[in-house]
Design a protein around this motif. Sequence first.
Motif, PDB file in Angstrom:
ATOM      1  N   PHE A  78     -14.414 -39.140  12.129  1.00 50.65           N
ATOM      2  CA  PHE A  78     -14.426 -38.978  13.586  1.00 50.65           C
ATOM      3  C   PHE A  78     -14.116 -40.304  14.280  1.00 50.65           C
ATOM      4  N   LEU A  79     -14.784 -41.366  13.869  1.00 55.42           N
ATOM      5  CA  LEU A  79     -14.585 -42.666  14.507  1.00 55.42           C
ATOM      6  C   LEU A  79     -13.226 -43.271  14.174  1.00 55.42           C
ATOM      7  N   ASN A  80     -12.771 -43.085  12.957  1.00 59.81           N
ATOM      8  CA  ASN A  80     -11.486 -43.644  12.546  1.00 59.81           C
ATOM      9  C   ASN A  80     -10.326 -43.021  13.318  1.00 59.81           C
ATOM     10  N   TRP A  81     -10.387 -41.730  13.558  1.00 57.54           N
ATOM     11  CA  TRP A  81      -9.305 -41.024  14.234  1.00 57.54           C
ATOM     12  C   TRP A  81      -9.472 -40.955  15.750  1.00 57.54           C
ATOM     13  N   PHE A  82     -10.589 -41.472  16.261  1.00 60.16           N
ATOM     14  CA  PHE A  82     -10.859 -41.379  17.696  1.00 60.16           C
ATOM     15  C   PHE A  82      -9.750 -42.072  18.490  1.00 60.16           C
ATOM     16  N   SER A  87      -6.032 -41.778  27.315  1.00 58.88           N
ATOM     17  CA  SER A  87      -6.502 -41.198  28.573  1.00 58.88           C
ATOM     18  C   SER A  87      -7.773 -40.382  28.344  1.00 58.88           C
ATOM     19  N   LEU A  88      -8.473 -40.168  29.424  1.00 59.20           N
ATOM     20  CA  LEU A  88      -9.696 -39.360  29.371  1.00 59.20           C
ATOM     21  C   LEU A  88      -9.388 -37.959  28.859  1.00 59.20           C
ATOM     22  N   ILE A  89      -8.259 -37.415  29.237  1.00 67.92           N
ATOM     23  CA  ILE A  89      -7.854 -36.065  28.801  1.00 67.92           C
ATOM     24  C   ILE A  89      -7.742 -36.024  27.272  1.00 67.92           C
ATOM     25  N   LYS A  90      -7.118 -37.024  26.683  1.00 61.69           N
ATOM     26  CA  LYS A  90      -6.967 -37.055  25.221  1.00 61.69           C
ATOM     27  C   LYS A  90      -8.311 -37.201  24.531  1.00 61.69           C
ATOM     28  N   ARG A  91      -9.190 -38.031  25.084  1.00 66.73           N
ATOM     29  CA  ARG A  91     -10.511 -38.219  24.468  1.00 66.73           C
ATOM     30  C   ARG A  91     -11.349 -36.949  24.576  1.00 66.73           C
ATOM     31  N   VAL A  92     -11.299 -36.285  25.724  1.00 67.74           N
ATOM     32  CA  VAL A  92     -12.017 -35.014  25.885  1.00 67.74           C
ATOM     33  C   VAL A  92     -11.427 -33.965  24.944  1.00 67.74           C
ATOM     34  N   GLY A  93     -10.108 -33.923  24.861  1.00 67.59           N
ATOM     35  CA  GLY A  93      -9.453 -32.994  23.939  1.00 67.59           C
ATOM     36  C   GLY A  93      -9.871 -33.253  22.497  1.00 67.59           C
ATOM     37  N   TYR A  94     -10.015 -34.517  22.144  1.00 64.97           N
ATOM     38  CA  TYR A  94     -10.465 -34.874  20.797  1.00 64.97           C
ATOM     39  C   TYR A  94     -11.870 -34.316  20.542  1.00 64.97           C
ATOM     40  N   PHE A  95     -12.745 -34.445  21.519  1.00 67.89           N
ATOM     41  CA  PHE A  95     -14.097 -33.885  21.398  1.00 67.89           C
ATOM     42  C   PHE A  95     -14.049 -32.365  21.262  1.00 67.89           C
TER      43      PHE A  95
END
Length: 157
Positions: A78-82, A87-95
């Motif tokens: 999870f941390l390696n691929w974070f 952008s916030l959109i990409k980080r939220v999408g990742y979650f």
Amino acid sequence: MIILYLSVIIFNFLALYTNKRLTGSQVLHIWSFTITFQLMFDVFIDLKYKGYWYFTQGIDWVGLPAYTILIPPVNVIFLNWFPYGSSLIKRVGYFVVWEFFLLLYEMIAKLPEPWGYFRYGWWNIWYSFCINPLLLCTVLLYYKWVLRLERKTLNNV
């Protein structure tokens, strides 16, 4: 049980061979934190409140891999691929993608033995749906804290 052992092999392989970002020290931090945090959480949810358990209620040796070598490599992945710095959109999408993966995995782990190993008491998938993002954020915040401590240490040398 089959899913547990296959998962341990696959997740540890992925964590070991796809990790390009985390140093050995950071992996050790995440691994230790994950085991400690999971055991603390499970002492209450599993042992005290009987919310869920691995294989059988209570403490047993067969559940040890679930506590020690299953979740830590998942957190490393999870941390390696974070998508840091995205952008916030990409980080939220990742979650969202991780939430889907975690819920799917939980449903698979609930299969009857010999395949599955995870059992519900009063817990249900909706509790996991609510708590998974908090757990992922906790791991992410812990990792950022480790990075801050490492930078501080390097600046003091």
